[in-house]
Design a protein around this motif. Structure first.
Motif, PDB file in Angstrom:
ATOM      1  N   VAL A 114       0.827  -1.197   0.000  1.00  0.00           N
ATOM      2  CA  VAL A 114       0.000   0.000   0.000  1.00  0.00           C
ATOM      3  C   VAL A 114       0.866   1.253   0.000  1.00  0.00           C
ATOM      4  N   LYS A 115       0.535   2.161  -0.905  1.00  0.00           N
ATOM      5  CA  LYS A 115       1.169   3.479  -0.915  1.00  0.00           C
ATOM      6  C   LYS A 115       0.091   4.482  -0.508  1.00  0.00           C
ATOM      7  N   ALA A 116       0.253   5.122   0.649  1.00  0.00           N
ATOM      8  CA  ALA A 116      -0.784   5.988   1.203  1.00  0.00           C
ATOM      9  C   ALA A 116      -0.335   7.441   1.227  1.00  0.00           C
ATOM     10  N   LEU A 117      -1.194   8.315   0.728  1.00  0.00           N
ATOM     11  CA  LEU A 117      -0.935   9.757   0.770  1.00  0.00           C
ATOM     12  C   LEU A 117      -1.615  10.346   1.997  1.00  0.00           C
ATOM     13  N   VAL A 118      -0.847  11.012   2.853  1.00  0.00           N
ATOM     14  CA  VAL A 118      -1.391  11.614   4.070  1.00  0.00           C
ATOM     15  C   VAL A 118      -0.891  13.048   4.197  1.00  0.00           C
ATOM     16  N   ARG A 119      -1.663  13.846   4.946  1.00  0.00           N
ATOM     17  CA  ARG A 119      -1.275  15.251   5.146  1.00  0.00           C
ATOM     18  C   ARG A 119      -0.202  15.409   6.204  1.00  0.00           C
ATOM     19  N   THR A 120      -0.289  14.590   7.244  1.00  0.00           N
ATOM     20  CA  THR A 120       0.689  14.664   8.334  1.00  0.00           C
ATOM     21  C   THR A 120       1.120  13.249   8.701  1.00  0.00           C
ATOM     22  N   LYS A 121       2.202  13.144   9.437  1.00  0.00           N
ATOM     23  CA  LYS A 121       2.760  11.828   9.772  1.00  0.00           C
ATOM     24  C   LYS A 121       1.954  11.143  10.879  1.00  0.00           C
ATOM     25  N   LYS A 122       0.736  10.725  10.547  1.00  0.00           N
ATOM     26  CA  LYS A 122      -0.105  10.030  11.518  1.00  0.00           C
ATOM     27  C   LYS A 122       0.038   8.519  11.424  1.00  0.00           C
ATOM     28  N   LEU A 123       0.587   8.047  10.330  1.00  0.00           N
ATOM     29  CA  LEU A 123       0.707   6.606  10.128  1.00  0.00           C
ATOM     30  C   LEU A 123       2.086   6.117  10.537  1.00  0.00           C
ATOM     31  N   GLU A 124       2.106   5.071  11.357  1.00  0.00           N
ATOM     32  CA  GLU A 124       3.399   4.496  11.726  1.00  0.00           C
ATOM     33  C   GLU A 124       3.894   3.606  10.596  1.00  0.00           C
ATOM     34  N   PRO A 125       5.204   3.606  10.365  1.00  0.00           N
ATOM     35  CA  PRO A 125       5.760   2.748   9.318  1.00  0.00           C
ATOM     36  C   PRO A 125       5.505   1.279   9.654  1.00  0.00           C
ATOM     37  N   LEU A 126       4.941   0.564   8.708  1.00  0.00           N
ATOM     38  CA  LEU A 126       4.663  -0.857   8.887  1.00  0.00           C
ATOM     39  C   LEU A 126       5.140  -1.615   7.649  1.00  0.00           C
ATOM     40  N   PRO A 127       5.446  -2.900   7.785  1.00  0.00           N
ATOM     41  CA  PRO A 127       5.831  -3.677   6.601  1.00  0.00           C
ATOM     42  C   PRO A 127       4.706  -3.643   5.569  1.00  0.00           C
ATOM     43  N   GLY A 128       5.062  -3.294   4.338  1.00  0.00           N
ATOM     44  CA  GLY A 128       4.085  -3.288   3.264  1.00  0.00           C
ATOM     45  C   GLY A 128       3.469  -1.944   2.955  1.00  0.00           C
ATOM     46  N   ILE A 129       3.793  -0.917   3.755  1.00  0.00           N
ATOM     47  CA  ILE A 129       3.201   0.394   3.495  1.00  0.00           C
ATOM     48  C   ILE A 129       4.280   1.430   3.207  1.00  0.00           C
ATOM     49  N   GLU A 130       4.018   2.254   2.199  1.00  0.00           N
ATOM     50  CA  GLU A 130       4.860   3.411   1.892  1.00  0.00           C
ATOM     51  C   GLU A 130       4.007   4.643   2.127  1.00  0.00           C
ATOM     52  N   VAL A 131       4.446   5.512   3.011  1.00  0.00           N
ATOM     53  CA  VAL A 131       3.676   6.701   3.359  1.00  0.00           C
ATOM     54  C   VAL A 131       4.256   7.915   2.654  1.00  0.00           C
ATOM     55  N   LEU A 132       3.413   8.625   1.917  1.00  0.00           N
ATOM     56  CA  LEU A 132       3.813   9.854   1.243  1.00  0.00           C
ATOM     57  C   LEU A 132       3.123  11.035   1.900  1.00  0.00           C
ATOM     58  N   LEU A 133       3.860  12.089   2.149  1.00  0.00           N
ATOM     59  CA  LEU A 133       3.258  13.311   2.682  1.00  0.00           C
ATOM     60  C   LEU A 133       2.848  14.206   1.517  1.00  0.00           C
ATOM     61  N   GLY A 134       1.642  14.751   1.584  1.00  0.00           N
ATOM     62  CA  GLY A 134       1.187  15.618   0.502  1.00  0.00           C
ATOM     63  C   GLY A 134      -0.276  15.987   0.656  1.00  0.00           C
ATOM     64  N   ASP A 135      -0.825  16.524  -0.402  1.00  0.00           N
ATOM     65  CA  ASP A 135      -2.200  17.019  -0.413  1.00  0.00           C
ATOM     66  C   ASP A 135      -2.966  16.349  -1.546  1.00  0.00           C
TER      67      ASP A 135
END
Length: 204
Positions: A27-48
C-alpha cells in the motif's frame, strides 16, 4: 497487489489498511501529516490529495485504488476525485473502491432521486451527501471499474458479520453498520468485485 490509498488516517481507512497489509498487499498511502506508523508493506507519502502531482506520485505503479476520504465540511473529496480519476486513466489503472454514504443510494420513497433528496434520510444537513454525490457522478461518467460502498449510520466497532448488501439501494430496514464491517466489506470487494460500476448499500 499494489494499492494506492487515500484517507488512510480516517476511521474506515485505518481498519481497511490493517486488512490490506495483513492480506499481503503493498500500500502506498498519501497523508497530510505523519499520523501513520511505518509498517511492513506500506509506503507513506506526505502531501495534499487536492494537488495533482501528489496524487499522481501516489498512484504511480499501483494496480488498484482505495479512497476513504471524508467530507468534514470541506470540499476535499470533490476536489480530489477528478485528480484521482485523471491519474488512473493516464496510467491505465481501472479498479477503484471508494467509501460513500447511504444518502447517495436510490430513494425508495421518491423514485428517480437519491435518498438524501427523497426524504429517506432523517439528516437535515446535506453537505456531506452532496460532496459524495459529486464524487459518485464523476466515477459514473468515467470508464473506470468503480464501486462506491455506501454504509448507513456508522458507529465505531469491530466487524461482526451478518450484514446485508444491496446494489444501488440501502437494504430494507437498515439502521447501522460498524466501521469494522464497512472496512471488511470494502476489503472483500477488492478481490471479489461483485459490485462493479455500482453503489452498494450496507447495513445490518
Amino acid at each position: 497487489m499494489k494499492i494506492a490509498m487515500f484517507g488512510a488516517t480516517g476511521r474506515v481507512g485505518q481498519q481497511w489498511l490493517k486488512r490490506a497489509l495483513a492480506g499481503g498487499h503493498e500500500v502506498k498511502a498519501l497523508v497530510r501529516t505523519k499520523k501513520l506508523e511505518p509498517l511492513p508493506g506500506i509506503e507513506v507519502l506526505l502531501g495534499d490529495v487536492r494537488n495533482a502531482e501528489d496524487v499522481e506520485r501516489t498512484i504511480e505503479g499501483a494496480e488498484a485504488v482505495f479512497c476513504a476520504l471524508g467530507t468534514d465540511r470541506t470540499t476535499t473529496l470533490s476536489q480530489a476525485m477528478p485528480l484521482i480519476i485523471n491519474a488512473m486513466e493516464k496510467r491505465g489503472i481501472s479498479r477503484i473502491i471508494t467509501i460513500g454514504t447511504a444518502g447517495i443510494l436510490n430513494s425508495r420513497l421518491t423514485p428517480g432521486v437519491l435518498r438524501y433528496q427523497g426524504g429517506d434520510s432523517n439528516r437535515k444537513l446535506t453537505f456531506s451527501a452532496e460532496e459524495h454525490e459529486k464524487a459518485f457522478r464523476l466515477l459514473e461518467n468515467s470508464g473506470l471499474d468503480w464501486t462506491v460502498v455506501c454504509p448507513t449510520y456508522l458507529p465505531d466497532g469491530e466487524a461482526r458479520g451478518n450484514y446485508r448488501t444491496e446494489k444501488d439501494f440501502l437494504p430494507e430496514g437498515g439502521r447501522e453498520i460498524t466501521v469494522g464491517d464497512t472496512a471488511e466489506f470494502a476489503y472483500s470487494e477488492l478481490e471479489q468485485a461483485a459490485f462493479l460500476k455500482s453503489r452498494v448499500g450496507l447495513a445490518y
